[in-house]
Motif scaffolding. Sequence first.
Motif, PDB file in Angstrom:
ATOM      1  N   MET A   1      -7.901   7.601   4.631  1.00 41.32           N
ATOM      2  CA  MET A   1      -6.967   8.015   3.604  1.00 41.32           C
ATOM      3  C   MET A   1      -5.523   7.847   4.089  1.00 41.32           C
ATOM      4  O   MET A   1      -4.680   7.400   3.337  1.00 41.32           O
ATOM      5  CB  MET A   1      -7.260   9.455   3.215  1.00 41.32           C
ATOM      6  CG  MET A   1      -6.403   9.985   2.126  1.00 41.32           C
ATOM      7  SD  MET A   1      -6.926  11.639   1.690  1.00 41.32           S
ATOM      8  CE  MET A   1      -6.348  11.735   0.053  1.00 41.32           C
ATOM      9  N   ILE A   2      -5.266   8.231   5.337  1.00 42.38           N
ATOM     10  CA  ILE A   2      -3.910   8.107   5.874  1.00 42.38           C
ATOM     11  C   ILE A   2      -3.514   6.639   5.956  1.00 42.38           C
ATOM     12  O   ILE A   2      -2.364   6.294   5.665  1.00 42.38           O
ATOM     13  CB  ILE A   2      -3.814   8.805   7.250  1.00 42.38           C
ATOM     14  CG1 ILE A   2      -3.911  10.307   7.065  1.00 42.38           C
ATOM     15  CG2 ILE A   2      -2.534   8.445   7.964  1.00 42.38           C
ATOM     16  CD1 ILE A   2      -3.916  11.092   8.350  1.00 42.38           C
ATOM     17  N   ILE A   3      -4.464   5.796   6.314  1.00 36.12           N
ATOM     18  CA  ILE A   3      -4.169   4.361   6.407  1.00 36.12           C
ATOM     19  C   ILE A   3      -3.885   3.790   5.025  1.00 36.12           C
ATOM     20  O   ILE A   3      -2.978   2.965   4.858  1.00 36.12           O
ATOM     21  CB  ILE A   3      -5.332   3.623   7.107  1.00 36.12           C
ATOM     22  CG1 ILE A   3      -5.432   4.109   8.553  1.00 36.12           C
ATOM     23  CG2 ILE A   3      -5.140   2.123   7.057  1.00 36.12           C
ATOM     24  CD1 ILE A   3      -6.640   3.615   9.289  1.00 36.12           C
ATOM     25  N   ARG A   4      -4.634   4.233   4.020  1.00 37.62           N
ATOM     26  CA  ARG A   4      -4.389   3.762   2.651  1.00 37.62           C
ATOM     27  C   ARG A   4      -2.978   4.137   2.190  1.00 37.62           C
ATOM     28  O   ARG A   4      -2.253   3.316   1.631  1.00 37.62           O
ATOM     29  CB  ARG A   4      -5.433   4.352   1.704  1.00 37.62           C
ATOM     30  CG  ARG A   4      -5.359   3.724   0.306  1.00 37.62           C
ATOM     31  CD  ARG A   4      -6.276   4.403  -0.665  1.00 37.62           C
ATOM     32  NE  ARG A   4      -5.492   5.442  -1.313  1.00 37.62           N
ATOM     33  CZ  ARG A   4      -5.986   6.550  -1.781  1.00 37.62           C
ATOM     34  NH1 ARG A   4      -7.249   6.834  -1.656  1.00 37.62           N
ATOM     35  NH2 ARG A   4      -5.212   7.435  -2.370  1.00 37.62           N
ATOM     36  N   PHE A   5      -2.584   5.392   2.450  1.00 36.81           N
ATOM     37  CA  PHE A   5      -1.241   5.819   2.070  1.00 36.81           C
ATOM     38  C   PHE A   5      -0.174   5.068   2.857  1.00 36.81           C
ATOM     39  O   PHE A   5       0.917   4.828   2.351  1.00 36.81           O
ATOM     40  CB  PHE A   5      -1.061   7.327   2.268  1.00 36.81           C
ATOM     41  CG  PHE A   5      -1.706   8.150   1.203  1.00 36.81           C
ATOM     42  CD1 PHE A   5      -1.519   7.875  -0.132  1.00 36.81           C
ATOM     43  CD2 PHE A   5      -2.521   9.217   1.548  1.00 36.81           C
ATOM     44  CE1 PHE A   5      -2.109   8.628  -1.116  1.00 36.81           C
ATOM     45  CE2 PHE A   5      -3.119   9.991   0.572  1.00 36.81           C
ATOM     46  CZ  PHE A   5      -2.920   9.687  -0.762  1.00 36.81           C
ATOM     47  N   PHE A   6      -0.491   4.711   4.100  1.00 37.23           N
ATOM     48  CA  PHE A   6       0.446   3.951   4.922  1.00 37.23           C
ATOM     49  C   PHE A   6       0.795   2.636   4.243  1.00 37.23           C
ATOM     50  O   PHE A   6       1.965   2.266   4.140  1.00 37.23           O
ATOM     51  CB  PHE A   6      -0.161   3.696   6.306  1.00 37.23           C
ATOM     52  CG  PHE A   6       0.705   2.870   7.212  1.00 37.23           C
ATOM     53  CD1 PHE A   6       1.779   3.442   7.872  1.00 37.23           C
ATOM     54  CD2 PHE A   6       0.453   1.521   7.391  1.00 37.23           C
ATOM     55  CE1 PHE A   6       2.582   2.684   8.707  1.00 37.23           C
ATOM     56  CE2 PHE A   6       1.247   0.756   8.225  1.00 37.23           C
ATOM     57  CZ  PHE A   6       2.309   1.331   8.885  1.00 37.23           C
ATOM     58  N   PHE A   7      -0.203   1.923   3.752  1.00 35.00           N
ATOM     59  CA  PHE A   7       0.057   0.630   3.124  1.00 35.00           C
ATOM     60  C   PHE A   7       0.562   0.772   1.691  1.00 35.00           C
ATOM     61  O   PHE A   7       1.379  -0.023   1.240  1.00 35.00           O
ATOM     62  CB  PHE A   7      -1.199  -0.251   3.177  1.00 35.00           C
ATOM     63  CG  PHE A   7      -1.495  -0.743   4.554  1.00 35.00           C
ATOM     64  CD1 PHE A   7      -0.677  -1.689   5.151  1.00 35.00           C
ATOM     65  CD2 PHE A   7      -2.556  -0.246   5.278  1.00 35.00           C
ATOM     66  CE1 PHE A   7      -0.920  -2.146   6.439  1.00 35.00           C
ATOM     67  CE2 PHE A   7      -2.813  -0.691   6.567  1.00 35.00           C
ATOM     68  CZ  PHE A   7      -1.997  -1.640   7.145  1.00 35.00           C
ATOM     69  N   GLU A   8       0.103   1.771   0.971  1.00 33.77           N
ATOM     70  CA  GLU A   8       0.593   1.982  -0.396  1.00 33.77           C
ATOM     71  C   GLU A   8       2.053   2.416  -0.415  1.00 33.77           C
ATOM     72  O   GLU A   8       2.820   2.004  -1.277  1.00 33.77           O
ATOM     73  CB  GLU A   8      -0.253   3.039  -1.123  1.00 33.77           C
ATOM     74  CG  GLU A   8      -1.509   2.514  -1.728  1.00 33.77           C
ATOM     75  CD  GLU A   8      -2.211   3.576  -2.565  1.00 33.77           C
ATOM     76  OE1 GLU A   8      -1.571   4.563  -2.977  1.00 33.77           O
ATOM     77  OE2 GLU A   8      -3.413   3.396  -2.812  1.00 33.77           O
TER      78      GLU A   8
END
Length: 133
Positions: free
Chosen positions: A1-8
């Motif tokens: 989830m943190i990685i997804r928010f990082f790219f979004e």
Amino acid sequence: MIIRFFFEGGPTFMSLVYLMWIIVISLTVRFIILYRGSKNPQKLKKTNDGILFFGSLAFLIGISAQMVGLIQAFDVIQSMGGNSIGPQMLAGGLKVSFIAPFFGMMLLIISSIIWFVYRNLKDYPSQIQSISE
């Protein structure tokens, strides 16, 4: 989830916000080590002030990321013409623009609480100086 928010949220600004998280966590650990060990008043105060500073900086970086993202989004909307932009696309863009400020704001809240708790500890420098004066 943190990685997804990082790219979004945009890797450029989100990496800076995540770096502020790492700095605040490391300063928090450093404060605990200093408090249990030497209790050097100047180092304790500087470390505690650093916690609040980097938490505030994370929020400001998040707000800056949001402003840059919104300016870019409005440029795209203007170049495409307002008719071809649907409400779903606009809502998705607004959601993305709030990711970096949200993570920065969470860090600001956490670092403010940590700063306040540490500042009110028994052997904190301001408590020592007011007793000795």
